[in-house]
Scaffold this active site. Sequence first.
Site, short mmCIF file in Angstrom:
data_model
loop_
_atom_site.label_atom_id
_atom_site.label_comp_id
_atom_site.label_asym_id
_atom_site.label_seq_id
_atom_site.Cartn_x
_atom_site.Cartn_y
_atom_site.Cartn_z
N SER A 30 124.06 18.40 58.58
CA SER A 30 124.86 19.59 58.87
C SER A 30 124.21 20.36 60.00
O SER A 30 122.99 20.29 60.18
CB SER A 30 124.96 20.49 57.63
OG SER A 30 125.52 21.75 57.95
N TYR B 81 121.12 25.95 50.58
CA TYR B 81 121.80 24.77 51.14
C TYR B 81 121.11 24.32 52.42
O TYR B 81 120.86 23.12 52.63
CB TYR B 81 123.27 25.10 51.41
CG TYR B 81 124.05 24.01 52.10
CD1 TYR B 81 124.34 22.82 51.45
CD2 TYR B 81 124.48 24.17 53.41
CE1 TYR B 81 125.06 21.81 52.09
CE2 TYR B 81 125.20 23.18 54.05
CZ TYR B 81 125.49 22.00 53.39
OH TYR B 81 126.21 21.00 54.03
#
Length: 235
Positions: free
Chosen positions: A141, A154
């Site tokens: 990501s 995260y």
Amino acid sequence: MLISPSHILLTGASSGIGRALAIALAAQGHKLSLCGRDPAKLAQTLALLPQDAMVFSQHFSVTKPAAIHQFCQQAKQQWGDVDVLINCAGGNSSRSAATEPDWSAIEQMMQLNFYAPLHFIQKLVPAMKEQGKGVVLNVLSTVCLFSNPGISAYSASKAALDSYSKVLRKELNGTGVKVLSVYPGGVDTEFRAASRPDYLSAEEVADAVLLMLASSAKAHIHELVLRPAVETNFC
């Protein structure tokens, strides 16, 4: 160049990017071993594949190492050694501030976003090294590259896999095994609470992954960053 039919093991095939990848790879004629946590969603993915697709699938949580071990064994029995591992399963279960860590959510995300890919790598890469070829592709990501408030846990779990991948890439240099990382920015999938049609589609991310897999044996697209045009969280 990825030769068809290769044996590709794909995690997170129940929805989103994983589902788009399963559809695209099946269309290319590869032998697929697919896993996802939700049986109903995984069944929906399977229903979208060609009737003659070569598919082995199981539903289980990749946070359970014993289940990973069993799935990898059964996948090998079905299609032989895995040529390509795509670690796509992931999730974000916390929006806690960095000063107020949600410990249970952090542990769950480390299990899902970091530990699980490592278990698959540990199980499958030794055979790739013996063959002198193979691919590990981790779906990461852009949170690994740019800090955003509210997603510290995260970001940390994804950054852990990013750092591990960089070391793994160097350790496997010269073995014939590629370690590739794709960093999608905003993607309009079920992963997101609200629809964002101006973000990337899962299919656009899948196309980028296919591009990485299609490179020649001597060409390694180590890291590919993919952002929607509307996104500005880059330097």
